[in-house]
Design a protein around this motif. Sequence first.
Motif, PDB file in Angstrom:
ATOM      1  N   TYR A 166    -130.204 -59.803 -44.743  1.00  6.47           N
ATOM      2  CA  TYR A 166    -130.508 -58.376 -44.576  1.00  6.47           C
ATOM      3  C   TYR A 166    -129.204 -57.611 -44.383  1.00  6.47           C
ATOM      4  N   PRO A 167    -129.107 -56.424 -44.938  1.00  6.52           N
ATOM      5  CA  PRO A 167    -127.876 -55.646 -44.720  1.00  6.52           C
ATOM      6  C   PRO A 167    -127.799 -55.183 -43.263  1.00  6.52           C
ATOM      7  N   PRO A 168    -126.588 -54.955 -42.767  1.00  4.42           N
ATOM      8  CA  PRO A 168    -126.454 -54.506 -41.376  1.00  4.42           C
ATOM      9  C   PRO A 168    -126.779 -53.012 -41.274  1.00  4.42           C
ATOM     10  N   THR A 169    -127.996 -52.687 -40.904  1.00  3.27           N
ATOM     11  CA  THR A 169    -128.382 -51.275 -40.819  1.00  3.27           C
ATOM     12  C   THR A 169    -128.790 -50.922 -39.399  1.00  3.27           C
ATOM     13  N   ALA A 170    -128.775 -49.624 -39.125  1.00  4.00           N
ATOM     14  CA  ALA A 170    -129.196 -49.133 -37.818  1.00  4.00           C
ATOM     15  C   ALA A 170    -130.665 -49.481 -37.576  1.00  4.00           C
ATOM     16  N   GLN A 171    -131.469 -49.317 -38.608  1.00  4.87           N
ATOM     17  CA  GLN A 171    -132.902 -49.576 -38.503  1.00  4.87           C
ATOM     18  C   GLN A 171    -133.173 -50.982 -37.966  1.00  4.87           C
ATOM     19  N   ILE A 172    -132.489 -51.984 -38.556  1.00  3.49           N
ATOM     20  CA  ILE A 172    -132.715 -53.371 -38.129  1.00  3.49           C
ATOM     21  C   ILE A 172    -132.137 -53.603 -36.734  1.00  3.49           C
ATOM     22  N   ALA A 173    -130.944 -53.024 -36.471  1.00  2.42           N
ATOM     23  CA  ALA A 173    -130.347 -53.197 -35.139  1.00  2.42           C
ATOM     24  C   ALA A 173    -131.296 -52.699 -34.052  1.00  2.42           C
ATOM     25  N   ILE A 174    -131.940 -51.574 -34.305  1.00  2.59           N
ATOM     26  CA  ILE A 174    -132.841 -50.983 -33.313  1.00  2.59           C
ATOM     27  C   ILE A 174    -134.054 -51.892 -33.101  1.00  2.59           C
ATOM     28  N   GLN A 175    -134.592 -52.407 -34.197  1.00  4.82           N
ATOM     29  CA  GLN A 175    -135.744 -53.311 -34.077  1.00  4.82           C
ATOM     30  C   GLN A 175    -135.360 -54.594 -33.340  1.00  4.82           C
ATOM     31  N   GLU A 176    -134.172 -55.110 -33.638  1.00  6.31           N
ATOM     32  CA  GLU A 176    -133.709 -56.321 -32.953  1.00  6.31           C
ATOM     33  C   GLU A 176    -133.563 -56.071 -31.454  1.00  6.31           C
ATOM     34  N   ALA A 177    -133.077 -54.901 -31.105  1.00  2.35           N
ATOM     35  CA  ALA A 177    -132.872 -54.568 -29.694  1.00  2.35           C
ATOM     36  C   ALA A 177    -134.210 -54.499 -28.961  1.00  2.35           C
ATOM     37  N   GLU A 178    -135.179 -53.823 -29.575  1.00  5.60           N
ATOM     38  CA  GLU A 178    -136.499 -53.721 -28.936  1.00  5.60           C
ATOM     39  C   GLU A 178    -137.099 -55.103 -28.752  1.00  5.60           C
ATOM     40  N   HIS A 179    -136.906 -55.926 -29.782  1.00  3.30           N
ATOM     41  CA  HIS A 179    -137.450 -57.274 -29.755  1.00  3.30           C
ATOM     42  C   HIS A 179    -136.772 -58.121 -28.665  1.00  3.30           C
ATOM     43  N   THR A 180    -135.474 -57.997 -28.570  1.00  2.00           N
ATOM     44  CA  THR A 180    -134.716 -58.778 -27.593  1.00  2.00           C
ATOM     45  C   THR A 180    -135.063 -58.352 -26.162  1.00  2.00           C
ATOM     46  N   ALA A 181    -135.267 -57.051 -25.958  1.00  2.00           N
ATOM     47  CA  ALA A 181    -135.660 -56.587 -24.625  1.00  2.00           C
ATOM     48  C   ALA A 181    -136.981 -57.238 -24.220  1.00  2.00           C
ATOM     49  N   GLU A 182    -137.909 -57.321 -25.159  1.00  2.00           N
ATOM     50  CA  GLU A 182    -139.211 -57.944 -24.863  1.00  2.00           C
ATOM     51  C   GLU A 182    -139.021 -59.431 -24.540  1.00  2.00           C
ATOM     52  N   ASN A 183    -138.202 -60.124 -25.338  1.00  2.00           N
ATOM     53  CA  ASN A 183    -137.988 -61.548 -25.084  1.00  2.00           C
ATOM     54  C   ASN A 183    -137.277 -61.794 -23.752  1.00  2.00           C
ATOM     55  N   LEU A 184    -136.327 -60.930 -23.396  1.00  2.00           N
ATOM     56  CA  LEU A 184    -135.650 -61.085 -22.106  1.00  2.00           C
ATOM     57  C   LEU A 184    -136.629 -60.882 -20.954  1.00  2.00           C
ATOM     58  N   LYS A 185    -137.547 -59.940 -21.133  1.00  3.00           N
ATOM     59  CA  LYS A 185    -138.579 -59.721 -20.105  1.00  3.00           C
ATOM     60  C   LYS A 185    -139.373 -61.007 -19.900  1.00  3.00           C
ATOM     61  N   ARG A 186    -139.746 -61.657 -21.019  1.00  2.00           N
ATOM     62  CA  ARG A 186    -140.510 -62.895 -20.913  1.00  2.00           C
ATOM     63  C   ARG A 186    -139.722 -63.957 -20.149  1.00  2.00           C
ATOM     64  N   ILE A 187    -138.460 -64.101 -20.493  1.00  2.00           N
ATOM     65  CA  ILE A 187    -137.624 -65.110 -19.816  1.00  2.00           C
ATOM     66  C   ILE A 187    -137.562 -64.838 -18.319  1.00  2.00           C
ATOM     67  N   VAL A 188    -137.281 -63.575 -17.982  1.00  2.00           N
ATOM     68  CA  VAL A 188    -137.160 -63.217 -16.560  1.00  2.00           C
ATOM     69  C   VAL A 188    -138.475 -63.491 -15.837  1.00  2.00           C
ATOM     70  N   GLU A 189    -139.583 -63.288 -16.534  1.00  2.00           N
ATOM     71  CA  GLU A 189    -140.885 -63.497 -15.906  1.00  2.00           C
ATOM     72  C   GLU A 189    -141.338 -64.961 -15.995  1.00  2.00           C
ATOM     73  N   GLY A 190    -140.460 -65.829 -16.494  1.00  2.00           N
ATOM     74  CA  GLY A 190    -140.768 -67.254 -16.510  1.00  2.00           C
ATOM     75  C   GLY A 190    -141.595 -67.716 -17.701  1.00  2.00           C
ATOM     76  N   ASN A 191    -141.745 -66.867 -18.676  1.00  2.00           N
ATOM     77  CA  ASN A 191    -142.498 -67.211 -19.888  1.00  2.00           C
ATOM     78  C   ASN A 191    -141.508 -67.744 -20.914  1.00  2.00           C
ATOM     79  N   ASP A 192    -141.636 -68.975 -21.318  1.00  2.00           N
ATOM     80  CA  ASP A 192    -140.617 -69.515 -22.223  1.00  2.00           C
ATOM     81  C   ASP A 192    -141.016 -69.429 -23.695  1.00  2.00           C
ATOM     82  N   HIS A 193    -142.096 -68.719 -23.983  1.00  2.00           N
ATOM     83  CA  HIS A 193    -142.425 -68.518 -25.400  1.00  2.00           C
ATOM     84  C   HIS A 193    -141.786 -67.208 -25.902  1.00  2.00           C
ATOM     85  N   LEU A 194    -140.781 -67.324 -26.748  1.00  2.00           N
ATOM     86  CA  LEU A 194    -140.142 -66.125 -27.292  1.00  2.00           C
ATOM     87  C   LEU A 194    -140.754 -65.788 -28.648  1.00  2.00           C
ATOM     88  N   GLU A 195    -140.931 -64.499 -28.886  1.00  2.00           N
ATOM     89  CA  GLU A 195    -141.531 -64.046 -30.143  1.00  2.00           C
ATOM     90  C   GLU A 195    -140.499 -64.122 -31.279  1.00  2.00           C
TER      91      GLU A 195
END
Lengths: 406, 406
Positions: free
Chosen positions: B313-342
């Motif tokens: 995928y090309p390095p675009t703002a659109q993808i960076a933003i989606q990756e960030a939202e996704h990573t925030a959700e996965n970090l929340k799971r880790i902090v809450e002890g959920n080891d299933h990452l999306e």
Amino acid sequence: MNRPNIVILGAGYGGIMTAAKLQKKLSADNANITLVNKHSYHYQTTWLHENAAGTLHHDRTRMEVDSVIDTNKINFVQDTVTGIDPDNKKVSLLNDELSYDYLVIGLGFEAATFGIQGLLENAFTINSINSARLIRQHIEYNFAKYNNEKDKKQERLNLVVGGAGFTGIEFVGELANRVPELCKEYDVPRENVRIINVEAAPTALPGFDPELVEYAMNSLEARGVEFKIGAMIKEVTSDKLVYEQDEEIEEIPTNTVVWAAGVRGNTLVEEAGFESNRGRTPVRDDLRPNGYDDVFIVGDCALIMNEETERPYPPTAQIAIQEAEHTAENLKRIVEGNDHLEPFTPNIQGTVASLGHNDAIGVIFDDKKIYGWSATAMKKIIDNRYLLKLGGPGLVLRKGKLNFFK
Amino acid sequence: MNRPNIVILGAGYGGIMTAAKLQKKLSADNANITLVNKHSYHYQTTWLHENAAGTLHHDRTRMEVDSVIDTNKINFVQDTVTGIDPDNKKVSLLNDELSYDYLVIGLGFEAATFGIQGLLENAFTINSINSARLIRQHIEYNFAKYNNEKDKKQERLNLVVGGAGFTGIEFVGELANRVPELCKEYDVPRENVRIINVEAAPTALPGFDPELVEYAMNSLEARGVEFKIGAMIKEVTSDKLVYEQDEEIEEIPTNTVVWAAGVRGNTLVEEAGFESNRGRTPVRDDLRPNGYDDVFIVGDCALIMNEETERPYPPTAQIAIQEAEHTAENLKRIVEGNDHLEPFTPNIQGTVASLGHNDAIGVIFDDKKIYGWSATAMKKIIDNRYLLKLGGPGLVLRKGKLNFFK
């Protein structure tokens, strides 16, 4: 003589005012009048320091010649004067040659560099719209570069002005207003920027009342201007200025030296063979040089003595404008066959130096000192009066300084 | 784990959006979150070409980090990252060192110069507020100088853009709008100025629909842009660009080359020892690099494959933003002890390239082509949606592009 050719060289204060007055005094049946100027526009030299600092846009300072001169009455030639031959009554232009019966020379000043090493090559001068907006952009460009370099270069932020005379002081006043804006625009801390005014004489504003000088220096120092008084500039390079003060040699790292310390008359006047002292030609009381009854010189190329002080009058806009009005009247007499020309005496109505957009100092009515808001207002009144004389109320409304509260 | 330390490097699209989402998803009781950025502000990289052309002020493009991030919840450190040590879970800064339990790398792109001779030294790149406003001032300075030289230098007025990809095309579109203003400002005839876009590929906008490419080139050529397609840049010096086209070597005299033809990931990512290809690290579907479960990479430094096209995928703002939202959700799971990452899959909603302030082209809903006003409007909607996500309606009102008729 049948419809004499009157040629006016230069559309600065002297030239354009001569043309404006002649077009009222004479009809096209009486004389062919030609005005020659390098640009299509006239500009107010006394506002250029504001354009150079970036505090006033240059379009406020200039006006198209044909917006103040009726080109049905006066022939406007946009060309560059390259030579004057007063014995053969000819003027060479870059693209043409003109013959005249009467010539008015209003070619203005050039910077006098006094042979200082590197000055001509490395310093800027405030003498045209082109040079003023280059200074504005040069300063901005150095601010823009500053944060793009790993090793920050202090010379980009040291702004040095050579000369604390009228123009130098007015320019540092504008810089003091402009620098905080530049710091905001380019994310540069204000304390990193220096504005340094170097003056060889033992005082700033030589010739001004000491009390006014003290007021001006205080006002400018309070806004961050540093003065080096009694400091003689020795050399300017692309990245430093060298000066001597108290028998010590000092250096200031700087990419920006603006030379505002000396003017001379136009080289073309010397080359034409008129008696002259650094381009300024001594003129008789009717503003004609010795030996030439068909040439008038107005403005910075004319040298007239102040008999009270036994020194030449300084080359100011005020005197140039009065000389122009006077010369227009004398030319009218000549065209009408009246050989009695009126003698000219300057009538100095006041001198006001601005210290930025919200402070000024001056002397009016011979000896009344003014400061602060009243001086700022007086400066604007003087500028607006000129526009009123040149182009009537319409020009004042278009180009005048009408906001007295800023 | 007790209150893990989460460190986010970079406040570009990826980094600041990760921080903004985390501050909503986690409370300070759950985690210590630190955001590190070189400047006090975040900026929209996709608007920088407008700042560089001078058609939009850079203060519209940037916003203080603490105006979108609650610094009571997130610790903001203004410093420059100098190294990442993933084995010891440490990050070196110019003035400090940080330890982390979880790291999010959002360090953005650098220009890729492909070893072209003189490019690094003599070409400008559009990659920060500082570099963008330097380009704006560099162009203006050359216009200002042009009329101050007896021998007019054409290289001051030849503006060359390397690359007719997304950024190159968007930048020449802005230049086409800006040049007539500069001509007026500096008394330069428009016909003396050239805007030249040099592209090595056999087409402008490689990868775009040919019909849209044709539309874009027509629109830009109508406003005076010249294209050199299939032209390979060989060398850049301070006053010329050399390229090869149809096996001929050609030169363009120019002081202004803006390189918009290639980006790569951040050198720090390579130096950290992650597997990487020109600074882009292949990441697993949860955006973690192989071998490191405590590191997430978002934005231009992350390399993810498009399985349909088998190309990254090309390095675009659109993808960076989606990756960030996704990573925030996965970090929340880790902090809450959920080891299933999306797992993450980009959701490309549309791509719109502006052609100046009044024209654009794009593709939305997978295959619907749009042109002209509707594309311009869509571009603004996309930009405003980002601001809405980042800082809510208040940020849209402060920094959004709300005038759809200009």
